[in-house]
Design an enzyme around this catalytic site. Structure first.
Site, PDB file in Angstrom:
ATOM      1  N   LYS A  54       0.844  -1.208   0.000  1.00 48.45           N
ATOM      2  CA  LYS A  54       0.000   0.000   0.000  1.00 48.45           C
ATOM      3  C   LYS A  54       0.873   1.251   0.000  1.00 48.45           C
ATOM      4  CE  LYS A  54      -3.815  -2.454   2.108  1.00 48.45           C
ATOM      5  NZ  LYS A  54      -4.487  -2.944   3.299  1.00 48.45           N
ATOM      6  N   GLN A  98      -4.470  -1.542   9.548  1.00 46.41           N
ATOM      7  CA  GLN A  98      -4.416  -2.875   8.936  1.00 46.41           C
ATOM      8  C   GLN A  98      -5.041  -3.913   9.878  1.00 46.41           C
ATOM      9  OE1 GLN A  98      -3.246  -3.538   5.738  1.00 46.41           O
ATOM     10  NE2 GLN A  98      -4.101  -5.556   6.101  1.00 46.41           N
ATOM     11  N   ASP A 121     -10.976   3.013   3.884  1.00 45.27           N
ATOM     12  CA  ASP A 121     -11.302   1.592   3.745  1.00 45.27           C
ATOM     13  C   ASP A 121     -12.812   1.386   3.613  1.00 45.27           C
ATOM     14  OD1 ASP A 121      -9.485  -0.458   3.493  1.00 45.27           O
ATOM     15  OD2 ASP A 121      -9.004  -0.559   5.627  1.00 45.27           O
TER      16      ASP A 121
END
Ligand code: NAP
Length: 295
Positions: A54, A98, A121
């Site tokens: 990422k 994460q 997200d």
């Protein structure tokens, strides 16, 4: 019939080129540089490699990226303080924590602490609620990627019978919801299947489009698929190790057999996977534009 392969690698490359141009223009015209922070707690090797990918992608596109790496014994209170710090940081438009987090940390509490405006997200209930209502919001990255794959491959979804296998909050439920909405790559009639579904094969056999997000290697077999169906395989399953020590991956679909019946199919790897990170970047650019009052 042998299916047309939907290459997520190629589609992701095209979208990244579009994003790089958009980011350059944002900087040149508005002095806006999108910013993303990734927060990793612990040393889960898969999480480490996702976060590294990422940050690398963000950097390559011209996104300002910061990485916070915390020890596995970080307290929930300390993690929440870090999230709150980035909620207030004007250089940061997107915050990605994460998952999974270590067991002593309440994931829900952490995700709910992220400012919904920075929830790139798309997991915060404010964004989930807006998604269900069809309002402007951050779409969760994997379902967002699936919509782009369908659109850019010219797959007609309006009126199609779609079977989604798997009802997770990150893939199954949101993609089922998005595809029934009045929108691009939507307007479908959707059936959402799971472990309690009575006759999965019967549902699949009727489907014009099957989206498998299960986590069971090769469970969708050719006899479950009707001729000409479109197959989106989200599953990423390790089924062995090559001699060079690389993981051998398989999707949730028996690719070799199913591709002989389908009209379109995504491979694993190289299908849905590359789209997920790309859509995270797209959401970060959207967040920067929103913060700058440009949308
Ligand atoms: P998950 O949270 O484990 O959910 C799996 C779902 O599949 C559950 O709803 C479960 O039903 C259902 N299921 C399991 N076995 C089944 C069976 N035999 N028949 C019917 N339904 C069954 O999984 P996830 O997070 O959605 O991930 C699914 C797969 O996608 C995994 O392989 C994951 O690695 C992959 N993935 C890939 C990406 C990407 O970017 N490519 C992103 C996310 C996930 P119940 O609810 O009844 O238990």
């Amino acid at each position: 019939m042998s299916a047309k392969i939907i290459s997520g690698t190629e589609v992701a490359k095209t979208i990244r080129e579009e994003l790089a141009a958009e980011i350059a223009e944002l900087k040149a015209k508005h002095n806006v540089v999108p910013g993303l922070v990734t927060i990793l707690v612990g040393e889960n090797p898969a999480s480490q490699s996702y976060v590294a990918a990422k940050n690398k992608t963000a950097h390559a596109l011209g996104i300002h990226s910061e990485q916070v790496t915390l020890p596995a014994d970080t307290s929930e209170a300390d993690l929440l303080k870090i999230v709150e710090k980035y909620n207030k940081d004007p250089k940061i438009n997107g915050i990605l924590v994460q998952l999974p987090l270590p067991k002593h940390i309440n994931e829900t509490k952490v995700l709910y602490t992220i400012d919904p405006e920075k929830d790139v997200d798309g997991f915060h209930p404010v964004n989930v609620g807006k998604m269900v209502l069809g309002e402007q919001c951050y779409l969760p990255c994997t379902p967002h990627g699936i919509l782009e794959l369908l659109k850019r491959s010219g797959v007609k979804t309006s009126g199609a019978e779609v079977v989604v296998i798997g009802r997770s909050n990150i893939v199954g439920k949101p993609i089922a919801n998005l595809m029934l909405q009045k929108r691009d790559a939507g307007d479908a009639t959707v059936t959402l299947c799971h472990t309690r579904t009575k006759d999965l094969a019967a549902h699949c056999k009727r489907a014009d489009i099957i989206i498998a997000a299960v986590g069971v290697p090769k469970m969708v077999t050719a006899d479950m698929v009707k001729d000409g169906a479109v197959i989106i395989d989200v599953g990423v399953n390790r089924i062995g190790m090559s001699e060079s020590g690389k993981a051998i991956l398989a999707g949730d679909v028996d690719y070799d057999a199913v591709k002989e019946k389908a009209s379109f199919i995504t491979p694993v790897p190289g299908g849905v996977g590359p789209m997920t990170i790309t859509m995270l970047m797209k959401n970060t650019v959207q967040a920067a534009k929103q913060a700058a009052g440009l949308i």
